[in-house]
Every structure is written in structure tokens, then in C-alpha cells.
Design a protein around this motif. Structure first.
Motif, mmCIF file in Angstrom:
data_model
loop_
_atom_site.group_PDB
_atom_site.id
_atom_site.type_symbol
_atom_site.label_atom_id
_atom_site.label_comp_id
_atom_site.label_asym_id
_atom_site.label_seq_id
_atom_site.Cartn_x
_atom_site.Cartn_y
_atom_site.Cartn_z
ATOM 1 N N GLY A 70 0.774 -1.118 -0.072
ATOM 2 C CA GLY A 70 0.083 0.031 -0.039
ATOM 3 C C GLY A 70 0.934 1.195 -0.019
ATOM 4 N N GLU A 71 0.277 2.463 0.420
ATOM 5 C CA GLU A 71 0.897 3.658 0.142
ATOM 6 C C GLU A 71 1.541 4.111 1.471
ATOM 7 N N ALA A 72 0.845 4.222 2.604
ATOM 8 C CA ALA A 72 1.598 4.930 3.754
ATOM 9 C C ALA A 72 0.887 4.717 5.041
ATOM 10 N N PRO A 73 1.273 4.638 6.086
ATOM 11 C CA PRO A 73 0.154 4.610 7.425
ATOM 12 C C PRO A 73 -0.485 5.576 7.268
ATOM 13 N N GLY A 74 -1.913 5.433 8.009
ATOM 14 C CA GLY A 74 -2.882 6.457 8.329
ATOM 15 C C GLY A 74 -2.859 6.609 9.800
ATOM 16 N N GLU A 77 -2.937 3.321 11.830
ATOM 17 C CA GLU A 77 -1.605 2.590 11.632
ATOM 18 C C GLU A 77 -0.538 3.031 12.627
ATOM 19 N N PRO A 83 0.404 -1.868 9.636
ATOM 20 C CA PRO A 83 -0.338 -1.325 8.429
ATOM 21 C C PRO A 83 -1.642 -2.078 8.200
ATOM 22 N N PHE A 84 -2.367 -1.012 7.619
ATOM 23 C CA PHE A 84 -3.746 -1.829 7.400
ATOM 24 C C PHE A 84 -4.563 -2.188 8.365
ATOM 25 N N ASN A 110 3.769 -1.147 3.365
ATOM 26 C CA ASN A 110 3.778 0.145 2.511
ATOM 27 C C ASN A 110 4.879 0.649 2.067
ATOM 28 N N HIS A 186 -7.060 0.830 -4.154
ATOM 29 C CA HIS A 186 -6.558 0.806 -2.885
ATOM 30 C C HIS A 186 -8.258 0.761 -2.197
HETATM 31 N N1 URA Z 1 -3.375 3.029 3.523
HETATM 32 C C1 URA Z 1 -2.327 2.396 3.311
HETATM 33 O O1 URA Z 1 -1.733 2.772 2.095
HETATM 34 N N2 URA Z 1 -1.790 1.801 4.196
HETATM 35 C C2 URA Z 1 -1.907 1.600 5.262
HETATM 36 O O2 URA Z 1 -1.305 0.811 6.285
HETATM 37 C C3 URA Z 1 -3.323 1.834 5.795
HETATM 38 C C4 URA Z 1 -3.990 2.849 4.883
#
Ligand code: URA
Length: 213
Positions: A70-74, A77, A83-84, A110, A186
């Protein structure tokens, strides 16, 4: 223990020689994982380290055949260090189960290991720095397939800027590793655009069929 080792130990003991037992070494890959995780936890390569609660390394089976990126932690997270695990993550887990995969079939990470403030898009410098960690994770997992979730991850991994809708549905390879890579929506996008869930399901079914073959 073999009979000859039992005998050998018996004789050594009788001779008053203490046995020196070699402590089992962690497999090379385990220690590499630990080193990488520690390096990431201490990382200050970009300004995101100032605003993070903690780094978000990865979750799942480090020997999985499918790596999900995925992209990056929110925010969630960042709080949990995994992650996720927010709403998008819950949908991701449902999709994984829905296509017949188990939690142990996947490893999830991510591109960025730190949360960008207010969930803004990662910038190219952040992705270039942090992407090195991701590449090391890919090398350690050595998955059979990679599934990139969303535009940011797909563009970073493929080095293209093609719209995500045109990237779906075909296989690519990830850099020099030549690992087959697929692209899908996503889960956060799917929460906002539930009508595209059917298309995402098609993508996932393709990947899961390859895995379960
Ligand atoms: N979206 C992401 O891309 N990664 C995460 O870990 C959470 C949300």
C-alpha cells in the motif's frame, strides 16, 4: 539424537568433559529482518520522523507467496504500528478472506513507513528514501506475486504515471527482481467508491487463482 551422539556424550561425560553445545543461530533471514526492522524504527531520513508516533513496518507472514503493498500508514496504523488496521485495512482483510486466502498467505507493507501529516500523498523524496526499505522487504519475503494497491504504490513500484484504471488487469514485473506484479484499487478508494468493488474482486480473483493453482 543419533545413537552415536548419545554414545559420544556418554564417553565425554565419563571423562569429566563438559559438553559445549553450540547455541542455535537464528536463520540469516531472521536476523536480517530484525536488523531491517530496527533500522526502520530508528530512521530519521526524512521529516516524517518528527510527526510519527511510531514506524509501521509490516504484518503477515514474512515467507508469504503474496506481498501486498500500500501507500503509507494512516492515523490508526501510526497508533498501532501495523499496516492496514483502520477501516481500509478491515476491508482488505475481508477481501483477502473473500477470495479464499488466509492471513498467512500474505505479507503486507507500505511504500512509506511513517504517516504523512493529515494523510497527504507521499512526496517523491520520501518515497525514494523509504522505498529502499520496501525493496529490502521484498528481497527478504521473495514473494511469488506482488499486488500494488492504489495509484501511489503502483506508480512507485512500476515507475509510471499511467492512471490506475489502465494499469489494472494485466501483469507487470517489479524492477530487477522480475517478480510478477499486479495492480488493483486501494481499499480506501473502494470505501469511497463501492461500485468499483466488483472490479477489485476480479483483480483479486486473478491473483488468488494464480496463488492457489
Ligand atoms: N492505507 C495504506 O496505504 N496503508 C495503510 O497501512 C493504511 C491505509
Amino acid at each position: 539424537m543419533s545413537e552415536s551422539i548419545v554414545k559420544q556424550r556418554h564417553y565425554l561425560k565419563a571423562m569429566g568433559i563438559d559438553l559445549w553445545l553450540e547455541r542455535p543461530q537464528a536463520p540469516q533471514s531472521t536476523s536480517n529482518w530484525q536488523k531491517l526492522e530496527q533500522t526502520v524504527a530508528a530512521c530519521q531520513r526524512c521529516a516524517l520522523h518528527c510527526s510519527r508516533k511510531q514506524t509501521v513496518f509490516g504484518r503477515g507472514n514474512p515467507e508469504a507467496r503474496l506481498m501486498i503493498i500500500g501507500e503509507a500508514p494512516g492515523a490508526e496504523e501510526d497508533r498501532q504500528g501495523l499496516p492496514f488496521v483502520g477501516r481500509a485495512g478491515q476491508l482488505l482483510d475481508k477481501i483477502i478472506e473473500g477470495v479464499g486466502l488466509k492471513a498467512e498467505d500474505v505479507y503486507i507493507a507500505n511504500v512509506l513507513k511513517c504517516r504523512p501529516p493529515n494523510n497527504r500523498d507521499p512526496n517523491p523524496a520520501e518515497m525514494a528514501e523509504c522505498g529502499e526499505y520496501l525493496q529490502q522487504q521484498v528481497a527478504l519475503v521473495a514473494p511469488q506475486f506482488i499486488l500494488a494497491l492504489g495509484r501511489i504504490a503502483a506508480h512507485y513500484l512500476l515507475g509510471v504515471s499511467t492512471p490506475l484504471s489502465r494499469l489494472r488487469g494485466q501483469s507487470y514485473v517489479f524492477g530487477q527482481t522480475q517478480i510478477p506484479l499486479w495492480v488493483s484499487y486501494h481499499p480506501a478508494y473502494l470505501l469511497r467508491n463501492p461500485t468499483d468493488k466488483a472490479k477489485a474482486y476480479e483483480d483479486w480473483l486473478k491473483v488468488s487463482h494464480l496463488l492457489l493453482k
